[in-house]
Enzyme design. Structure first.
Site, PDB file in Angstrom:
ATOM      1  N   SER A   1      50.166  48.912  32.416  1.00 24.99           N
ATOM      2  CA  SER A   1      49.799  49.325  33.765  1.00 24.99           C
ATOM      3  C   SER A   1      49.703  50.839  33.819  1.00 24.99           C
ATOM      4  CB  SER A   1      50.838  48.836  34.781  1.00 24.99           C
ATOM      5  OG  SER A   1      50.565  49.364  36.071  1.00 24.99           O
ATOM      6  N   ARG A   2      48.744  51.341  34.582  1.00 24.49           N
ATOM      7  CA  ARG A   2      48.635  52.793  34.771  1.00 24.49           C
ATOM      8  C   ARG A   2      49.567  53.282  35.873  1.00 24.49           C
ATOM      9  NH1 ARG A   2      43.133  51.211  34.383  1.00 24.49           N
ATOM     10  NH2 ARG A   2      42.140  51.891  32.436  1.00 24.49           N
TER      11      ARG A   2
ATOM     12  N   LYS B   1      45.275  33.368  38.764  1.00 25.68           N
ATOM     13  CA  LYS B   1      44.125  32.855  39.514  1.00 25.68           C
ATOM     14  C   LYS B   1      43.534  33.957  40.401  1.00 25.68           C
ATOM     15  CE  LYS B   1      45.852  32.846  43.769  1.00 25.68           C
ATOM     16  NZ  LYS B   1      45.210  33.480  44.947  1.00 25.68           N
TER      17      LYS B   1
ATOM     18  N   ASP C   1      40.715  34.330  48.184  1.00 23.84           N
ATOM     19  CA  ASP C   1      41.849  34.568  47.281  1.00 23.84           C
ATOM     20  C   ASP C   1      42.983  33.591  47.583  1.00 23.84           C
ATOM     21  OD1 ASP C   1      43.200  36.478  45.220  1.00 23.84           O
ATOM     22  OD2 ASP C   1      44.628  36.343  46.878  1.00 23.84           O
TER      23      ASP C   1
END
Length: 312
Positions: A36-37, A90, A168
């Site tokens: 992760s950044r 998902k 979503d």
């Protein structure tokens, strides 16, 4: 049995709320690295670049991807090319075709890939599916309404192309429907309510065709304040059921059902990671895309209705 080393790529809300607790609680898994950044996990090796992690950690055989869907393809492709098994949050990608491409890559490389649908692992989904078997469906109505400000605070990607908007969470309902129905359905109409400052819908209504003429519909809405609704109401020739709380509770003919006792794992994500462990051991692939196909069809058939701007 030795635990599998897994790297989590994308350390956001879903990773912290679901993936990390499920991994930590399982004897099958060891969280060996994060990618992760913007975030790290205490006590776990952290990398900002996936390629660097893959090069530095050949002992990590599995990569679980938790970032938004649009960048996921490149991450999955790189992990597969490095001979790593891949677990996909998902929806498994931004498009149906890229998911097919990833499956083909994984099969060619001889690694496992898993398109996860966590709502299928909700406590009462399997019970509902078993009860429906052999019965004639008369109607199925999905009502999936939640407050986007509560469940997706500050997640601007969800309003951008590829972010799916209300689909979503809505795809969770579709994952349950496609799991519990014996007969396949297909979309016949959709209406998409898109805020004037967004690229994806904040609400949607869907209508489906059922091969035996049952009425099947869904209503998704991201604007629900107060009580939240994640319900699927079904009528058959032999009674009715209501799955509520996203599949966590079930009523059959008005009687609340209880989950079967036994050694079942607790929690949707614990069951997903158990399934992934089984796939890795067997060299298996699980890339069911049926929920995503319905979403793609909704965008193809959708009649767009512009609504007032969304304000966080």
């Amino acid at each position: 049995m030795m635990a599998f080393n897994v790297a989590l790529a994308g350390i956001g809300k879903i990773a912290r709320d679901q993936h990390i607790p499920a991994i930590t609680a399982s004897a099958d898994w060891e969280l060996a690295a994060t990618v992760s950044r913007h975030a790290t996990v205490d006590g776990v090796d952290a990398y900002e670049d996936l390629a660097v992690m893959l090069e530095a950690r050949p002992d990590i055989g599995v990569v679980s991807l938790c970032m938004p869907p649009v960048p996921r393809f490149d991450y999955a492709k790189a992990a597969i090319a490095a001979g790593r098994h891949v677990m996909l949050e998902k929806p498994p990608g931004a498009t149906v075709s890229e998911c097919h491409a990833l499956e083909a890559m994984a099969r060619k490389a001889g690694v496992s890939i898993f398109a996860t649908w966590h709502s299928r692992e909700a406590a009462m989904v399997a019970t509902a599916k078993a009860w429906l078997a052999g019965k004639r469906l008369e109607s199925l109505v999905v009502t999936w309404k939640e407050d986007v400000r509560k469940w997706h605070p500050g997640q601007t990607w969800i309003w951008q192309a590829g972010g799916l908007g209300v689909f979503d969470p809505g795809i969770n309902a579709l994952s349950i429907v496609t799991e519990i129905l014996a007969d396949p359905i297909h979309l016949t109409a959709s209406e998409l309510f898109v805020p004037e400052n967004c690229e994806t819908p904040i609400a949607a209504t869907l209508a489906f065709a059922h091969p035996h003429g049952a009425h099947v519909s869904a209503e998704f809405d991201f604007r629900k304040e107060g009580d939240q609704f994640w319900n699927i109401a079904i009528k058959t020739d032999q009674g009715s059921l209501v799955l509520s709380e996203g599949g966590a509770t079930l009523e059959i003919d008005g009687v609340t059902q209880t989950a079967a006792a036994g050694g079942a794992l607790t929690g949707e994500y614990s069951r997903l990671y158990a399934r992934m462990a089984d796939l890795v051991r067997a060299g298996g692939v699980d890339m069911d895309l049926s929920p995503m196909v319905h979403v793609a069809d909704a965008f193809l058939l959708g009649r767009r209705v512009t609504v007032e701007a969304f304000v966080e």
